[in-house]
Write a protein that holds these residues in place. Structure first.
Motif, PDB file in Angstrom:
ATOM      1  N   ASN A 120       1.415  -0.872   0.185  1.00 39.72           N
ATOM      2  CA  ASN A 120      -0.179  -0.046  -0.143  1.00 39.72           C
ATOM      3  C   ASN A 120       0.679   0.987   0.132  1.00 39.72           C
ATOM      4  N   ALA A 121       1.945   1.444   0.060  1.00 36.95           N
ATOM      5  CA  ALA A 121       2.793   2.616   0.158  1.00 36.95           C
ATOM      6  C   ALA A 121       3.059   3.244  -0.970  1.00 36.95           C
ATOM      7  N   THR A 122       2.318   3.462  -2.857  1.00 33.61           N
ATOM      8  CA  THR A 122       2.014   4.326  -3.273  1.00 33.61           C
ATOM      9  C   THR A 122       0.380   4.778  -2.562  1.00 33.61           C
ATOM     10  N   ILE A 123      -0.460   3.744  -2.373  1.00 38.33           N
ATOM     11  CA  ILE A 123      -1.346   4.765  -1.709  1.00 38.33           C
ATOM     12  C   ILE A 123      -1.306   5.078  -0.604  1.00 38.33           C
ATOM     13  N   ASP A 124      -0.390   4.888   0.149  1.00 37.71           N
ATOM     14  CA  ASP A 124      -0.408   5.976   1.587  1.00 37.71           C
ATOM     15  C   ASP A 124       0.530   6.788   0.846  1.00 37.71           C
ATOM     16  N   LEU A 125       1.467   7.104   0.128  1.00 38.27           N
ATOM     17  CA  LEU A 125       1.854   8.211  -0.003  1.00 38.27           C
ATOM     18  C   LEU A 125       1.068   9.146  -0.918  1.00 38.27           C
ATOM     19  N   GLU A 126      -0.135   9.003  -1.718  1.00 36.03           N
ATOM     20  CA  GLU A 126      -1.208   9.619  -2.562  1.00 36.03           C
ATOM     21  C   GLU A 126      -2.237  10.477  -1.599  1.00 36.03           C
ATOM     22  N   ARG A 127      -2.469   9.671  -0.749  1.00 34.12           N
ATOM     23  CA  ARG A 127      -2.889  10.465   0.571  1.00 34.12           C
ATOM     24  C   ARG A 127      -2.440  10.672   1.596  1.00 34.12           C
ATOM     25  N   ILE A 128      -1.073  10.772   1.676  1.00 31.52           N
ATOM     26  CA  ILE A 128      -0.763  12.149   2.515  1.00 31.52           C
ATOM     27  C   ILE A 128      -0.625  13.145   1.372  1.00 31.52           C
ATOM     28  N   ASP A 129      -0.200  13.414   0.031  1.00 33.81           N
ATOM     29  CA  ASP A 129       0.101  14.421  -0.758  1.00 33.81           C
ATOM     30  C   ASP A 129      -1.468  14.787  -1.198  1.00 33.81           C
ATOM     31  N   GLN A 130      -2.212  14.603  -0.760  1.00 34.63           N
ATOM     32  CA  GLN A 130      -3.203  15.336  -0.797  1.00 34.63           C
ATOM     33  C   GLN A 130      -3.604  15.329   0.526  1.00 34.63           C
ATOM     34  N   GLU A 131      -3.912  14.744   1.456  1.00 35.21           N
ATOM     35  CA  GLU A 131      -3.708  15.854   2.661  1.00 35.21           C
ATOM     36  C   GLU A 131      -2.476  17.306   3.447  1.00 35.21           C
ATOM     37  N   THR A 132      -1.897  17.334   2.378  1.00 31.08           N
ATOM     38  CA  THR A 132      -0.719  18.097   2.232  1.00 31.08           C
ATOM     39  C   THR A 132      -1.146  19.137   2.312  1.00 31.08           C
ATOM     40  N   TRP A 133      -2.002  18.979   0.367  1.00 36.06           N
ATOM     41  CA  TRP A 133      -2.355  19.861  -0.220  1.00 36.06           C
ATOM     42  C   TRP A 133      -3.348  20.420   0.145  1.00 36.06           C
ATOM     43  N   ILE A 134      -4.344  20.195   0.892  1.00 33.43           N
ATOM     44  CA  ILE A 134      -5.806  19.952   1.234  1.00 33.43           C
ATOM     45  C   ILE A 134      -5.397  21.399   2.512  1.00 33.43           C
ATOM     46  N   SER A 135      -4.681  20.973   3.526  1.00 33.26           N
ATOM     47  CA  SER A 135      -3.827  21.402   4.787  1.00 33.26           C
ATOM     48  C   SER A 135      -3.095  22.820   4.538  1.00 33.26           C
TER      49      SER A 135
END
Length: 135
Positions: A120-135
Motif C-alpha cells: 500500500n505504499a503508493t496509496i499511502d503516499l497519495e493520501r499524504i500528498d492529498q492531505e498536504t495539499w488540503i491543509s
C-alpha cells in the motif's frame, strides 16, 4: 524527447548524443477514430519502428493502452523487448490480483508475503500528498 542516437548517427566522438542535433519527436503515427483500437494502432507503429532498425526500450503509454487487454497490448510489446511505463488511477493502486502464489501490485508480480505497508505504499503516499495539499 525521442532520439535513437545510434540509429540516427548523432553520437559525439566520446559516444554520447550530440546535443545540437534536434531529436525526432515523432517516429511513427497511425490514424484512426479517437480512442479506437489504441493497442492495434500502437503495435502497427512499433512494428514499423522495429523494421526500421530502432531498438526497443522504455515505452510510455496513457491509460488507453493500459486499459487494453494484456494479450492485445502488454504481452506483445513485452515480447518485442519494450518495457511499458504507465500511470494508474487511484482505484488501481496497491494489490491488483492474486494467482498461483503471487500477488500483482501495481503491474508487477511479488511474493504473497510482501508486507502490507509495501503493498500500500503508493496509496499511502497519495493520501499524504492529498492531505498536504488540503491543509
Amino acid at each position: 524527447m525521442t532520439r535513437d542516437a545510434e540509429h540516427d548517427a548523432v553520437l559525439l566522438h566520446d559516444g554520447t548524443p550530440n546535443p545540437e542535433v534536434f531529436p525526432a519527436l515523432f517516429l511513427g503515427v497511425a490514424l484512426d477514430k479517437p480512442g479506437q483500437r489504441p493497442a492495434y494502432n500502437g503495435l502497427k507503429v512499433l512494428n514499423r519502428l522495429r523494421k526500421g532498425g530502432y531498438k526497443p526500450g522504455y515505452l510510455a503509454g496513457d491509460r488507453a493502452y493500459n486499459n487494453s487487454e494484456p494479450e492485445d497490448w502488454q504481452l506483445p510489446v513485452r515480447a518485442m523487448g519494450y518495457k511499458p511505463v504507465y500511470d494508474y488511477r487511484a482505484d488501481q493502486l496497491g494489490r491488483q490480483a492474486r494467482t498461483e502464489g503471487t500477488i500483482l501490485v501495481e503491474g508487477r508480480w511479488y511474493c504473497p508475503s510482501m508486507p502490507e505497508p509495501l503493498v500500500n505504499a503508493t496509496i499511502d503516499l497519495e493520501r499524504i500528498d492529498q492531505e498536504t495539499w488540503i491543509s
